[in-house]
Design a protein around this motif. Structure first.
Motif, PDB file in Angstrom:
ATOM      1  N   PHE A 121       8.156  17.008   7.510  1.00 39.34           N
ATOM      2  CA  PHE A 121       9.083  16.928   6.193  1.00 39.34           C
ATOM      3  C   PHE A 121       7.993  17.053   5.073  1.00 39.34           C
ATOM      4  CE2 PHE A 121      11.885  14.607   9.236  1.00 39.34           C
ATOM      5  CZ  PHE A 121      12.860  15.312   9.295  1.00 39.34           C
ATOM      6  N   HIS A 122       6.896  17.653   5.350  1.00 37.29           N
ATOM      7  CA  HIS A 122       6.048  17.787   4.261  1.00 37.29           C
ATOM      8  C   HIS A 122       6.597  18.788   3.285  1.00 37.29           C
ATOM      9  CE1 HIS A 122       2.101  18.091   2.375  1.00 37.29           C
ATOM     10  NE2 HIS A 122       2.041  19.384   2.237  1.00 37.29           N
ATOM     11  N   GLY A 123       6.543  17.974   2.034  1.00 34.29           N
ATOM     12  CA  GLY A 123       7.300  18.855   0.750  1.00 34.29           C
ATOM     13  C   GLY A 123       8.659  18.799   0.624  1.00 34.29           C
ATOM     14  N   ALA A 124       9.283  18.055   1.407  1.00 31.47           N
ATOM     15  CA  ALA A 124      11.023  17.825   1.363  1.00 31.47           C
ATOM     16  C   ALA A 124      11.043  16.946   0.091  1.00 31.47           C
ATOM     17  CB  ALA A 124      11.461  17.456   2.735  1.00 31.47           C
ATOM     18  N   PRO A 171       0.829  -1.263  -0.088  1.00 29.98           N
ATOM     19  CA  PRO A 171      -0.118   0.182   0.053  1.00 29.98           C
ATOM     20  C   PRO A 171       0.950   1.196  -0.065  1.00 29.98           C
ATOM     21  CG  PRO A 171      -0.444  -1.476   1.767  1.00 29.98           C
ATOM     22  CD  PRO A 171       0.763  -1.814   1.173  1.00 29.98           C
ATOM     23  N   LEU A 172       0.878   1.882  -1.054  1.00 32.77           N
ATOM     24  CA  LEU A 172       1.470   3.350  -1.132  1.00 32.77           C
ATOM     25  C   LEU A 172       0.514   4.354  -1.275  1.00 32.77           C
ATOM     26  CD1 LEU A 172       4.585   2.485  -3.526  1.00 32.77           C
ATOM     27  CD2 LEU A 172       4.566   2.543  -1.072  1.00 32.77           C
ATOM     28  N   ASP A 173       0.605   5.560  -0.365  1.00 29.81           N
ATOM     29  CA  ASP A 173      -0.352   6.686  -0.777  1.00 29.81           C
ATOM     30  C   ASP A 173       0.477   7.549  -1.534  1.00 29.81           C
ATOM     31  OD1 ASP A 173       1.529   7.316   1.419  1.00 29.81           O
ATOM     32  OD2 ASP A 173       0.089   7.367   2.967  1.00 29.81           O
ATOM     33  N   PRO A 174      -0.085   8.713  -1.889  1.00 31.70           N
ATOM     34  CA  PRO A 174       0.562   9.567  -2.599  1.00 31.70           C
ATOM     35  C   PRO A 174       2.136  10.066  -1.867  1.00 31.70           C
ATOM     36  CG  PRO A 174      -1.619  10.140  -2.870  1.00 31.70           C
ATOM     37  CD  PRO A 174      -1.483   9.118  -1.948  1.00 31.70           C
ATOM     38  N   SER A 175       1.809  10.533  -0.601  1.00 32.25           N
ATOM     39  CA  SER A 175       3.160  10.820   0.082  1.00 32.25           C
ATOM     40  C   SER A 175       4.260   9.727   0.277  1.00 32.25           C
ATOM     41  CB  SER A 175       2.569  11.542   1.388  1.00 32.25           C
ATOM     42  OG  SER A 175       2.077  10.342   2.278  1.00 32.25           O
ATOM     43  N   SER A 176       3.872   8.581   0.285  1.00 38.57           N
ATOM     44  CA  SER A 176       5.098   7.553   0.477  1.00 38.57           C
ATOM     45  C   SER A 176       5.477   7.182  -1.000  1.00 38.57           C
ATOM     46  CB  SER A 176       4.259   6.368   0.877  1.00 38.57           C
ATOM     47  OG  SER A 176       3.776   6.256   2.174  1.00 38.57           O
ATOM     48  N   HIS A 177       4.672   7.373  -2.010  1.00 41.80           N
ATOM     49  CA  HIS A 177       5.066   7.286  -3.278  1.00 41.80           C
ATOM     50  C   HIS A 177       5.989   8.409  -3.628  1.00 41.80           C
ATOM     51  CE1 HIS A 177       3.979   7.619  -8.021  1.00 41.80           C
ATOM     52  NE2 HIS A 177       5.060   7.007  -7.827  1.00 41.80           N
ATOM     53  N   GLU A 178       5.693   9.506  -3.383  1.00 36.44           N
ATOM     54  CA  GLU A 178       6.560  10.807  -3.648  1.00 36.44           C
ATOM     55  C   GLU A 178       7.963  10.438  -3.137  1.00 36.44           C
ATOM     56  OE1 GLU A 178       5.264  15.108  -3.584  1.00 36.44           O
ATOM     57  OE2 GLU A 178       5.841  14.401  -1.565  1.00 36.44           O
ATOM     58  N   PHE A 179       8.047   9.938  -1.681  1.00 36.97           N
ATOM     59  CA  PHE A 179       9.355   9.814  -1.114  1.00 36.97           C
ATOM     60  C   PHE A 179       9.956   8.608  -1.672  1.00 36.97           C
ATOM     61  CE2 PHE A 179      11.273   7.000   2.271  1.00 36.97           C
ATOM     62  CZ  PHE A 179      12.278   8.012   2.605  1.00 36.97           C
ATOM     63  N   GLY A 204       6.761   9.488   4.901  1.00 31.98           N
ATOM     64  CA  GLY A 204       5.954  10.360   3.980  1.00 31.98           C
ATOM     65  C   GLY A 204       4.996  11.149   4.762  1.00 31.98           C
ATOM     66  N   SER A 205       4.404  10.735   5.722  1.00 29.70           N
ATOM     67  CA  SER A 205       3.082  11.492   6.267  1.00 29.70           C
ATOM     68  C   SER A 205       3.703  12.396   7.544  1.00 29.70           C
ATOM     69  CB  SER A 205       2.181  10.632   6.981  1.00 29.70           C
ATOM     70  OG  SER A 205       2.687   9.774   8.052  1.00 29.70           O
ATOM     71  N   ASP A 206       5.000  12.512   7.818  1.00 28.59           N
ATOM     72  CA  ASP A 206       5.576  13.246   8.774  1.00 28.59           C
ATOM     73  C   ASP A 206       5.408  14.908   8.537  1.00 28.59           C
ATOM     74  OD1 ASP A 206       7.087  14.495  10.697  1.00 28.59           O
ATOM     75  OD2 ASP A 206       8.681  12.960  10.771  1.00 28.59           O
ATOM     76  N   PRO A 207       4.526  15.498   9.249  1.00 33.66           N
ATOM     77  CA  PRO A 207       4.723  16.972   8.916  1.00 33.66           C
ATOM     78  C   PRO A 207       5.703  17.736   9.060  1.00 33.66           C
ATOM     79  CG  PRO A 207       3.637  16.307  11.166  1.00 33.66           C
ATOM     80  CD  PRO A 207       3.885  15.347  10.638  1.00 33.66           C
TER      81      PRO A 207
END
Length: 288
Positions: free
Chosen positions: A210-213, A158-166, A205-208
């Motif tokens: 590092f949001h956008g890093a 299961p990858l959500d968008p933030s995990s996929h981005e990372f 990925g969901s850590d606030p």
């Protein structure tokens, strides 16, 4: 910090496995808690997945508890408006969109099974179970794979968008196609190791902080994402930076005590008016 502008070479399965092992070793030092245990029924697992997508685990749990406590039962949630469901989710991001998905899941379950119970899906083949989940409106790849993993014990990623981005930023998996990224990782992570992998990658990925890093330009995504050769070095640099400084929690100030009322001032003695008692009138003298 962005990915390399040069298109990274495609990783072989063995190289991807080795790189993921190093990345997870770095993440273990930051997110030291064990993977959460999931023992919810299939339907409840599906509902929880909707709340967990791109959200830290404690916040998702809080929203899930709030959802169940806000309504009498699952049927009441099904017949409620999206706005009412949204209100029960508190400050969760995209709460309205999540509320719509929750209602669609319950509606599908009610029409398919005539009950709020999706346990019969466990007795089906994985192929049939996947097709059944695919019929649910607005279901995301993350919610689908999360349910297959924890509800049907499948080897799912299961990858959500933030995990996929990372992962794309690292260069570990396809940066522009989430389904392809899931396939990339599935071949490099053993089934027994998926819960730990998911916990660490989702936490990052969901850590606030590092949001956008790990955000990339479209051109960088199209080029294949970050350079895997420098993935661990770049990740350590991001973590060393500490991420964003979150605003301090607001504390309510205690109201200031009102100033003491001034003591009543007695007028000076000279100003006090004395009220003299009226003297009794003199008695008339009787004539002899």
């Amino acid at each position: 910090m962005t990915s390399s502008t040069n298109a990274p070479k495609k990783l072989k399965a063995a190289d991807r496995q080795e790189l993921l092992s190093k990345v997870l070793g770095v993440l273990k030092k930051r997110y030291k808690t064990a993977p959460p245990k999931h023992n919810k029924p299939v339907l409840e697992t599906l509902l929880f997945a909707v709340l967990l997508e791109d959200v830290p685990y404690p916040e998702a749990e809080e929203a899930y508890d709030s959802l169940l406590k806000s309504f009498f039962d699952l049927n009441e949630i099904r017949v409620s408006s999206v706005a009412e469901i949204e209100d029960s989710l508190g400050d969760l991001p995209d709460a309205g969109w999540r509320a719509l998905r929750i209602r669609e899941i319950l509606q599908y379950c009610f029409e398919k099974f005539f009950a709020f119970d999706m346990e019969p899906i466990r007795r089906k083949t994985l192929d049939v179970a996947e097709k059944s989940l695919d019929k649910i409106k607005y279901l995301t790849p993350f919610a689908r794979e999360f349910t297959l993993l924890h509800g049907l014990a499948a080897h799912a990623i299961p990858l959500d968008p933030s995990s996929h981005e990372f992962l794309g930023w690292l260069g570990v998996a396809s940066a522009d196609n989430i389904r392809q990224a899931m396939d990339d990782v599935r071949g490099a992570v053993r089934k027994a190791d998926v819960p730990l992998f998911l916990h660490l990658v989702h936490s990052m990925g969901s850590d606030p902080l590092f949001h956008g890093a790990f955000r990339m330009k479209p051109s960088e995504k199209a080029a294949g994402g970050g350079d895997p050769a420098t993935a661990v070095e770049r990740l350590n640099a991001v973590l060393a930076g500490g991420g964003k400084k979150l605003p301090a929690a607001k504390t309510l100030k205690k109201p200031e005590k009102p100033p003491a009322a001034p003591a009543s001032r007695k007028p000076p003695v000279a100003e006090q008016r004395k009220v003299a008692k009226a003297k009794p009138a003199a008695k008339p003298v009787k004539k002899k």
